[in-house]
Write an enzyme that holds these catalytic residues in place. Sequence first.
Site, PDB file in Angstrom:
ATOM      1  N   GLN A   1       0.825  -1.207   0.000  1.00 17.57           N
ATOM      2  CA  GLN A   1       0.000   0.000   0.000  1.00 17.57           C
ATOM      3  C   GLN A   1       0.862   1.261   0.000  1.00 17.57           C
ATOM      4  O   GLN A   1       1.983   1.250   0.505  1.00 17.57           O
ATOM      5  CB  GLN A   1      -0.848   0.013   1.263  1.00 17.57           C
TER       6      GLN A   1
ATOM      7  N   ASP B   1      -6.307  -9.184   7.967  1.00 16.45           N
ATOM      8  CA  ASP B   1      -5.252  -9.173   6.948  1.00 16.45           C
ATOM      9  C   ASP B   1      -3.877  -9.447   7.550  1.00 16.45           C
ATOM     10  O   ASP B   1      -2.874  -9.002   7.011  1.00 16.45           O
ATOM     11  CB  ASP B   1      -5.272  -7.787   6.261  1.00 16.45           C
TER      12      ASP B   1
HETATM   13  N1  LIG Z   1       6.467   0.930  12.393  1.00 16.68           N
HETATM   14  C1  LIG Z   1       7.272   0.148  11.671  1.00 16.68           C
HETATM   15  N2  LIG Z   1       8.585   0.060  11.967  1.00 16.68           N
HETATM   16  C2  LIG Z   1       9.411  -0.719  11.241  1.00 16.68           C
HETATM   17  N3  LIG Z   1       9.027  -1.458  10.209  1.00 16.68           N
HETATM   18  C3  LIG Z   1       7.744  -1.416   9.865  1.00 16.68           C
HETATM   19  C4  LIG Z   1       6.795  -0.607  10.575  1.00 16.68           C
HETATM   20  N4  LIG Z   1       5.580  -0.785  10.006  1.00 16.68           N
HETATM   21  C5  LIG Z   1       5.762  -1.634   9.008  1.00 16.68           C
HETATM   22  N5  LIG Z   1       7.062  -2.016   8.903  1.00 16.68           N
HETATM   23  C6  LIG Z   1       7.663  -2.927   7.920  1.00 16.68           C
HETATM   24  O1  LIG Z   1       7.216  -2.590   6.636  1.00 16.68           O
HETATM   25  C7  LIG Z   1       6.482  -3.663   6.062  1.00 16.68           C
HETATM   26  C8  LIG Z   1       5.310  -3.098   5.288  1.00 16.68           C
HETATM   27  O2  LIG Z   1       4.475  -2.364   6.138  1.00 16.68           O
HETATM   28  P1  LIG Z   1       2.932  -2.680   6.221  1.00 16.68           P
HETATM   29  O3  LIG Z   1       2.771  -4.138   6.455  1.00 16.68           O
HETATM   30  O4  LIG Z   1       2.319  -1.741   7.189  1.00 16.68           O
HETATM   31  O5  LIG Z   1       2.515  -2.307   4.745  1.00 16.68           O
HETATM   32  P2  LIG Z   1       1.361  -2.852   3.821  1.00 16.68           P
HETATM   33  O6  LIG Z   1       1.365  -1.987   2.635  1.00 16.68           O
HETATM   34  O7  LIG Z   1       0.111  -2.963   4.600  1.00 16.68           O
HETATM   35  O8  LIG Z   1       1.911  -4.271   3.445  1.00 16.68           O
HETATM   36  P3  LIG Z   1       1.079  -5.576   3.099  1.00 16.68           P
HETATM   37  O9  LIG Z   1       0.215  -5.275   1.962  1.00 16.68           O
HETATM   38  O10 LIG Z   1       2.131  -6.588   2.838  1.00 16.68           O
HETATM   39  O11 LIG Z   1       0.246  -5.897   4.313  1.00 16.68           O
HETATM   40  C9  LIG Z   1       6.082  -4.545   7.231  1.00 16.68           C
HETATM   41  O12 LIG Z   1       5.977  -5.882   6.887  1.00 16.68           O
HETATM   42  C10 LIG Z   1       7.217  -4.322   8.204  1.00 16.68           C
HETATM   43  O13 LIG Z   1       8.282  -5.213   7.932  1.00 16.68           O
HETATM   44 MN   LIG Z   2      -1.097  -4.536   5.203  1.00 11.88          MN
END
Ligand SMILES: Nc1ncnc2c1ncn2[C@@H]1O[C@H](COP(=O)(O)OP(=O)(O)OP(=O)(O)O)[C@@H](O)[C@H]1O
Ligand SMILES: [Mn+2]
Length: 418
Positions: free
Chosen positions: A134, A312
């Site tokens: 995202q 999710d």
């Molecule tokens: N606050 C944070 N501090 C450090 N790393 C983070 C943090 N939030 C997320 N991440 C890292 O970044 C990655 C992607 O973030 P996030 O899962 O929030 O994104 P996403 O777009 O929802 O991804 P997905 O579609 O895979 O669920 C996470 O898997 C994690 O490894």
């Molecule tokens: Mn996510």
Amino acid sequence: MSMNYMFGISVFLLCLVLLNIYFFYNLSTTKPTPLIQSRKAEAMQNVHKEINDHFAHLKKQYKIKTSKFTPVQQALIASFNSTITELENIWNTVDNWVDNESLFPDKNGDPGRILHAIKSSPIALVDNAPKGTQLKLLLILESKQKVLFKPKRYNLTEVIKGPVYAGFDRYNSEVFAYYLGMVLNMRWIAPAVTMRINVENDILPVATLGLKNTMVKNEVGATCIYGKCYYCKINETVCPDNTGVLEGAAILYLEKQFKVHKSPWRRSYSRKKMDWEKDTDFCKKLSHTLSLQRILNLIDVAIFDFLIQNGDRHHYEVYKNRIVILDNGKGLGNPMVDILDVLAPLYQCCIINLQTWQNLQLLSGGSLTETIKILSSFQGEKLATEEHFEAIERRLLKVYATVQYCIEKYGTEKVFKH
Ligand SMILES: Nc1ncnc2c1ncn2[C@@H]1O[C@H](COP(=O)(O)OP(=O)(O)OP(=O)(O)O)[C@@H](O)[C@H]1O
Ligand SMILES: [Mn+2]
């Protein structure tokens, strides 16, 4: 004669062994018949029905407030109702923080100071944060702290229909999740706060070239961002409001090495059923590969996810052997729906950490959402509609009901773990 006799017995024994191997192999590889499969599906349905029966007949104690929560609530209020004097100090406290119960400073006004500092520290650099699927930005504050920024995609009143993982991430769900974690005493979570950034004044002057390359002007001349991520599309931009402000969740970035694991209860994201959806012995089998502590930790996170309806959690990150509750943007989608299978880890294993259960019981009778409203008010935030707050209280009752279901089935001795 006796040699022949011995030979005969040996052949007989060998045949027995071979027959055993044959039957063992066949039995263990035979696919379940449709009849067995439909019985299993029925068994899963019955669990939901039994939990709903407990929900309908829940004892009064779960619906009223308990005075035992008062000192806990007061401590939370004192932690969040704080004003900041010097930014430097709070970042020093954050950087030098060591505690096995909380990932970040969690007492004596520090949480409030951290949230305030995230919002008000000048931004030194903004880039795309290409991790994940995202759109999100990476902000580097002048104090060197990193912050992930998940922009607002929906108004609070918008209801997300479809599967439990449908839609874009909800910034308010990320922020809500932080307060929820703090109130539930699940403090292995990153501080998150609503942040409003002016695109022209606060992003453009410090935007990387990479970020600028993913910006476009819309029909009224505002600078919009489509970002860099797996699902990012040039026609799915986020734009500032008519005052030039982009709103979103600012989540403190943890500079830690995580171990990433697939969640055993992850969804297939298709019509295919996962093992946990088919196998009534799923949890028992899991105990051969995961420690009791990890399973209890996954159950805590499932309760957390059920309350906000985040369906999710496909992967989870572990730091110091505990799950960091990261990526909470898929909650608060539809306040009218409670997808019970987000709670599958709880009702399939029928165990819960005793401490978690005691914490949950403190929050009965409306205390949970009342506290979240109070804590977020110190940052001037409105995180969800009343329907969502009501839904969270209803789901808390369903968590109580699920534990009651487990107690009735297996007895308190088996359900509560230390
Ligand atoms: N606050 C944070 N501090 C450090 N790393 C983070 C943090 N939030 C997320 N991440 C890292 O970044 C990655 C992607 O973030 P996030 O899962 O929030 O994104 P996403 O777009 O929802 O991804 P997905 O579609 O895979 O669920 C996470 O898997 C994690 O490894
Ligand atoms: Mn996510």
